[in-house]
Design a protein around this motif. Structure first.
Motif, PDB file in Angstrom:
ATOM      1  N   TYR A 343      -9.448  53.097 -57.969  1.00 41.23           N
ATOM      2  CA  TYR A 343      -8.444  54.332 -57.438  1.00 41.23           C
ATOM      3  C   TYR A 343      -6.959  54.183 -57.353  1.00 41.23           C
ATOM      4  CZ  TYR A 343     -12.816  54.718 -54.864  1.00 41.23           C
ATOM      5  OH  TYR A 343     -14.095  55.606 -54.126  1.00 41.23           O
ATOM      6  N   THR A 345      -4.365  54.290 -54.951  1.00 41.46           N
ATOM      7  CA  THR A 345      -3.419  54.349 -54.092  1.00 41.46           C
ATOM      8  C   THR A 345      -1.954  54.668 -54.152  1.00 41.46           C
ATOM      9  OG1 THR A 345      -3.822  52.222 -54.027  1.00 41.46           O
ATOM     10  CG2 THR A 345      -5.901  52.813 -53.763  1.00 41.46           C
ATOM     11  N   ASN A 347      -0.542  57.278 -53.010  1.00 41.09           N
ATOM     12  CA  ASN A 347      -0.857  58.345 -51.518  1.00 41.09           C
ATOM     13  C   ASN A 347      -2.146  57.502 -50.810  1.00 41.09           C
ATOM     14  OD1 ASN A 347      -0.510  59.758 -49.515  1.00 41.09           O
ATOM     15  ND2 ASN A 347      -0.767  61.439 -50.917  1.00 41.09           N
ATOM     16  N   ILE A 348      -2.149  56.431 -50.185  1.00 41.50           N
ATOM     17  CA  ILE A 348      -2.817  55.757 -49.458  1.00 41.50           C
ATOM     18  C   ILE A 348      -3.689  56.442 -48.660  1.00 41.50           C
ATOM     19  CG2 ILE A 348      -1.463  55.617 -47.099  1.00 41.50           C
ATOM     20  CD1 ILE A 348      -4.156  52.862 -48.953  1.00 41.50           C
ATOM     21  N   THR A 349      -3.407  57.862 -48.186  1.00 43.62           N
ATOM     22  CA  THR A 349      -4.039  59.078 -47.672  1.00 43.62           C
ATOM     23  C   THR A 349      -5.600  59.154 -48.300  1.00 43.62           C
ATOM     24  OG1 THR A 349      -2.211  60.444 -47.269  1.00 43.62           O
ATOM     25  CG2 THR A 349      -2.308  58.577 -45.349  1.00 43.62           C
ATOM     26  N   HIS A 350      -4.764  59.883 -49.933  1.00 46.82           N
ATOM     27  CA  HIS A 350      -4.948  60.780 -50.745  1.00 46.82           C
ATOM     28  C   HIS A 350      -5.347  59.655 -51.589  1.00 46.82           C
ATOM     29  CE1 HIS A 350      -5.017  64.516 -48.071  1.00 46.82           C
ATOM     30  NE2 HIS A 350      -4.196  63.976 -47.985  1.00 46.82           N
ATOM     31  N   PRO A 351      -6.615  58.686 -51.492  1.00 47.91           N
ATOM     32  CA  PRO A 351      -6.145  58.189 -53.048  1.00 47.91           C
ATOM     33  C   PRO A 351      -6.904  59.062 -54.336  1.00 47.91           C
ATOM     34  CG  PRO A 351      -7.895  57.490 -50.952  1.00 47.91           C
ATOM     35  CD  PRO A 351      -6.925  58.210 -50.612  1.00 47.91           C
TER      36      PRO A 351
END
Length: 1043
Positions: A343, A345, A347-351
């Motif tokens: 992944y 990551t 953008n941790i909210t939208h991996p």
């Protein structure tokens, strides 16, 4: 069958095991502690740690006894047993159910943790390998950026064109296995656009908005692209690998993702990654890695503005992430064991998923971080097992097995209930037998002490009366009968001493003294003891040699050291018919340095000329020689430690090889015929070995049949003699020291052709302070101006040429020197020597009998140099007898003994040496006679007497003396009434046949000054008496002895 019985049996078994362990450990600890206390009292073996252990052990025993009491009172009661069995049964079953559940939970959790650790290990391994392979390609792309900067921008004209770049990237593609292609875009400002397009021959194109990164040129035509719109600067691709040659002329700054990637790369000066995007044709996710190419070298801490100004272009590489991970998993044999997802990551909210599928999992997963070199973008690898975990059969079977075993134990316990009663009875019987055994051991020691006393008491009378009978006028036959009876009695006493020593060794009650003694004087006495026997056996040479490096005074147990030497020499005398017996004493350090005990002796030949066993082999197994430098470290660790090595060499019949393994076994003889031929008990060597070990030494031997044997042992002593014990050694040696001082500075010639024998003779003469010169033949005697006080000639040299011998004696007697040399013959048979002298018609020289001892040699020299008395040698023990006469003449001595025979013997022996003897039969009578004031100089006190023993009588005498001394010091009593003596202390010597109880420590504890074991002889009495009395002057002594 009832489960109540099962629980009851378990408690009873636990109780029995606990009590048995306590009993067994108590036996071991008490045995060790009892031995340790006796064997190491002088060295305080226990120490603080030992005392803490004793207290802890007492606490454990006390707790065991309380448990035994409570068990017998409550659990052992049949009434309580019937009331509590049900509750105990429920508790038993409940406990094991809980224990089984706990075991299942514990083992299952352990299996889960191991599965989790295995997943983490495999996931971390894959993440590390993926990261390493990506770094390899990234490093090569970065090196290409340096290449372009050097050969394209650094040279004019450029050394790189499209064809060169395409061929180079094609040939080095194997170094970038994870890239789909490489392209280079140059930085072009808007002001330079027209000139650049003219030079290149094409127009800068705008990147397609739909597919920003075309991969294969057959997918679309670059001519269909629109020209790039006007902007401050452009980044058209000028070089590209053949796989992506269709991107040439495309402006990278015209695409959103590529523009951000390019701008970040030139500001940071590092490789930067784009967000994942689908590649053309394959539709796989990929990323672009971009490096900025600079015109000049920048400092490591350059600012972003400096980097932007120095930027010349941008080098990018396309990575296929899915292909990269697939190749990685194919390299691992266990690739199908786990599932892997990669992944982005950032953008941790939208991996963004770069690889893998979102399959269902069992809940166990692991996350490993990935670092692709771009600090802005974050990547992770998620791993999980492909299959669900198996059933925990091991935990299930183990927990069930424990429960089953617990129930089976109850069944087994119930089946053996009848055995418990027997175990209890056997235990009580064993404890009773233990008490009886301990009582029997005490009775044995007491029996030995009593038997020793009861046997030695009449033997004292027998030997004493025989000695007194020998002092009367008897003919030769009667003297022989009496001498034989006395020797038999002494042999019986010696045998009894050996048996008692063996008993003390077995019981661990044998201990060593620490007193000052003269080693050379002890060996002289042992020589005196065996000289008569050696002459009877026909042994030619009996000699002792002690190295000059051995100190004169040592601290140890002289009696036990004498016992070892006596045992070894006694065996040599017993089994030697011809040749020699030779005792040598050296320091271990001397042997370590030369590995030859005869450090100062000639290395060739033997004392008698006969072959001997190699003494070096007798100490080959000693630990002190097996470790390099151990002897040296021993001597250096403490300057007071003296480590001696003693060898006793003989030319006897030797020990058969098949019998050498049991030489030190108690009560074992070499052969059945030995006992009949030579006698003996077979415990002398066993006792000697134990004594050597107590002296922190080792003992060994080498023996060759029909050649001889050599026994060697080591012993550790100390120096620094001080205190009261020092008086004993000083008094013993006062007489020899005073005599030997007369010969200091004299010179002597020694005629002896045998090197070893000459060295031994020289050693004894030099002990008197005489300087000795050794010559091999009578012809070597030169009568000149040098003063020669004495000449020593071996008898065999004298007999070799009697005419020359007579001539030499005449020349020596007729010399004009101020001092006429005295001639001495060294012989072991005086009768034959005198006959030869008489036949030759020459005045017979003085004869000195062998073996040589310092005291006898000094006495012979004094008589010869003084010119008076009969010529010849003294008998054994004569010097001790004469010295004892000097000590006791005119002394008033009290003898206390309840046995009238012993009184007569002791009184007769003391009167023989000139003492004024008063006798007493009771301890109370002795107290009355020794109450100050009195005129007694010493007291010989028997220990075992009726009404009051010798210890109690001595204590009361010391109490009376202490009371009177205190009152005299305070002035309560008049000194004139007590003959002007301010301190009253009469020497009291114990006189006992109890050799076990009458130890030196016990005598000193009750106030005695020493002890003499019965039957005693002149030497033993002299040793003790010389500590308190001083002899008359030597001049008076010799005048009276000559009269």
């Amino acid at each position: 069958m009832s489960l109540f019985h099962v629980i009851g049996f378990g408690l009873k078994v636990g109780y029995q095991l606990l009590m048995s362990c306590c009993w067994f450990l108590s036996l071991i600890s008490l045995n060790l502690l009892s031995k340790g206390e006796v064997m190491t009292t002088r060295t305080n073996w226990l120490g603080d740690a030992g005392r803490i252990w004793i207290k802890l052990w007492d606490l454990i025993l006390e707790s065991g006894y309380k448990f035994h009491h409570y068990y017998s009172q409550y659990i052992g009661s049949r009434k309580v047993r019937t009331n509590w069995w049900r509750k105990l049964l429920v508790a038993w079953i409940g406990f094991w159910i809980v224990a089984s559940v706990w075991v299942f939970w514990y083992m299952n959790s352990q299996a889960y943790e191991k599965r989790k650790e295995a997943l983490a290990s495999m996931c971390d391994e894959r993440a590390r390998m993926l990261q390493d392979q990506f770094n390899v390609s990234m490093n090569h792309i970065q090196s290409m950026s340096v290449l372009i900067s050097t050969f394209h921008h650094g040279k004019n004209p450029s050394a790189i064109d499209q064809n060169t770049f395409a061929r180079y990237t094609e040939r080095t593609a194997f170094e970038r296995p994870l890239t789909s292609g490489v392209a280079y875009a140059v930085r072009v400002l808007h002001s330079e656009r027209k000139q650049f397009e003219t030079e290149q021959g094409w127009t800068i194109k705008q990147m397609d908005d739909v597919e920003q990164t075309p991969v294969h040129e057959d997918e679309y035509d670059p001519a269909d692209l629109e020209p790039s719109p006007v902007q401050e600067e452009y980044a058209p691709v000028i070089f590209a690998q053949d796989t992506i040659a269709h991107v040439i002329s495309v402006d990278l700054l015209s695409g959103k993702e590529d523009r951000e990637n390019v701008l970040r790369a030139r500001e940071l000066g590092k490789g930067v990654l784009t967000a994942p995007f689908p590649l053309l044709k394959t539709n796989r996710l990929g990323v672009i890695l971009t490096f900025a190419v600079y015109k000049r070298d920048l400092p490591p801490n350059g600012t972003p503005v400096e980097r932007i100004q120095a930027t010349a272009g941008y080098l990018g590489g396309v990575f296929d992430i899915e292909s990269l991970v697939e190749k990685l998993l194919q390299q691992l044999a266990s690739k199908r064991t786990i599932l892997v997802n990669v992944y982005d990551t950032t953008n941790i909210t939208h991996p963004i998923s770069m690889y893998g599928s979102n399959m269902s999992t069992d809940g166990l997963h692991h996350i490993s971080a990935l670092n692709f070199g771009d600090p802005f973008r974050k990547h992770e690898m998620h791993c999980r097992f492909k299959q669900k975990p198996p059933w925990p059969w091991v935990a299930i079977t183990t927990s069930i097995g424990i429960l089953v075993i617990a129930l089976l134990m109850g069944q087994i316990f119930h089946a053996t209930m009848n055995r418990i009663a027997k175990v209890e009875d056997d235990y009580h019987q064993m404890m009773e037998l233990k008490k009886r055994a301990e009582a029997a051991d005490v009775a044995k020691s007491q029996f030995l002490a009593t038997v020793s006393h009861e046997i030695r008491t009449p033997m004292n009378g027998v030997l004493g009366m025989l000695q007194m009978l020998m002092d009367t006028d008897l003919d030769e036959t009667q003297q022989d009968y009496v001498r034989t009876a006395r020797d038999s009695g002494k042999a019986l006493v010696s045998l009894m001493n050996e048996v008692l020593d063996q008993a003390k060794i077995e019981s661990g009650k044998l201990e060593l003294e620490a007193v000052c003694f003269d080693l050379r004087a002890i060996l002289d006495d042992v020589l005196s003891l065996f000289s008569g026997k050696s002459q009877e056996k026909g042994v030619e040479q009996l000699a002792v040699y002690i190295s000059d490096k051995v100190p004169k005074i040592l601290v140890g147990d002289p009696g036990r050291f004498r016992q070892i030497i006596t045992n070894l020499m006694g065996n040599s005398i017993k089994f030697t018919e011809k040749g020699h017996i030779f005792v040598t004493v050296h320091l271990v350090e001397e042997v370590v340095e030369s590995m030859e005990a005869e450090t100062e002796l000639p290395s060739s030949g033997t004392l008698s000329g006969l072959p001997v066993a190699n003494r070096r082999r007798s100490w080959e197994g000693f630990r002190i020689f097996s470790q390099e430098g151990s002897a040296t470290s021993l001597s250096s660790s403490s300057s007071d430690l003296i480590n001696l090595i003693v060898s006793v060499e003989d030319t006897g019949q030797g020990i058969p090889f098949e019998s050498q393994s049991r030489v030190f076994t108690p009560f074992m003889q070499v052969g059945s015929s030995i006992t009949r031929t030579h006698g003996g008990t077979g415990i002398g060597l066993s006792i000697s070995k134990c004594l050597v070990h107590l002296m922190k030494g080792e003992i060994g031997f080498v023996s060759l049949p029909q050649i001889g044997s050599t026994f060697t042992f080591t012993a550790v002593f100390t120096t620094g003699c001080s205190g009261l014990n020092d008086q004993k050694s000083q008094q013993i040696n006062n007489q020899p020291n005073s005599i030997s001082s007369e010969f200091q500075g004299m010179r002597a010639l020694l005629v002896d052709p045998t090197p070893i024998r000459a060295q031994v003779t020289k050693y004894h003469i030099q002990r008197l302070g005489v300087h000795v010169e050794v010559i091999r033949d009578l012809n070597d005697i030169k009568v000149g101006n040098t003063i020669i006080n004495m000449v020593f000639i071996e008898l065999e040299v004298w007999h070799k040429d009697s005419g020359l011998s007579t001539l030499i004696v005449s020349e020596l007697n007729g010399t004009n020197c101020k001092v006429t040399p005295k001639v001495f013959l060294l012989s072991k048979a005086i009768s034959s020597t005198r006959i030869n002298f008489s036949a030759s018609g020459v005045t017979s020289p003085f004869v000195i009998m062998k073996p040589l001892r310092a005291s006898m040699l000094a006495a012979s020299l004094q008589r010869a140099m003084g010119g008076g008395g009969n010529r010849g040698n003294y008998r054994n023990g004569e010097v001790h007898a004469l010295s004892l006469s000097n000590l006791l003449r005119g002394r008033k001595v009290l003898v206390v003994d309840d046995n009238r025979v012993n009184l007569r013997v002791a009184a007769g022996a003391l009167k023989k040496y000139g003492a004024d003897v008063v006798i007493a039969e009771r301890g109370k009578e002795a107290i009355s006679l020794l109450t100050p004031p009195h005129h007694f100089d010493a007291c010989f006190m028997d220990i075992q007497m009726p009404e009051m023993d010798g210890f109690e009588a001595t204590k009361r005498i010391r109490d009376v003396e202490l009371s009177i001394n205190n009152r005299l010091q305070r002035g309560d009593l008049s000194l004139e009434a007590y003959e002007n003596v301010s301190i009253w202390h009469v020497p009291i010597l114990a006189m006992t046949a109890d050799v076990i109880q009458a130890t030196n420590e016990e005598c000193l504890k009750c106030g005695m000054d020493g002890y003499v074991s019965k039957p005693f002889e002149a030497e033993q009495v002299y040793t003790e008496v010389s500590r308190f009395f001083h002899a008359e002057s030597n001049e008076d002594y010799w005048e009276e002895s000559s009269d």
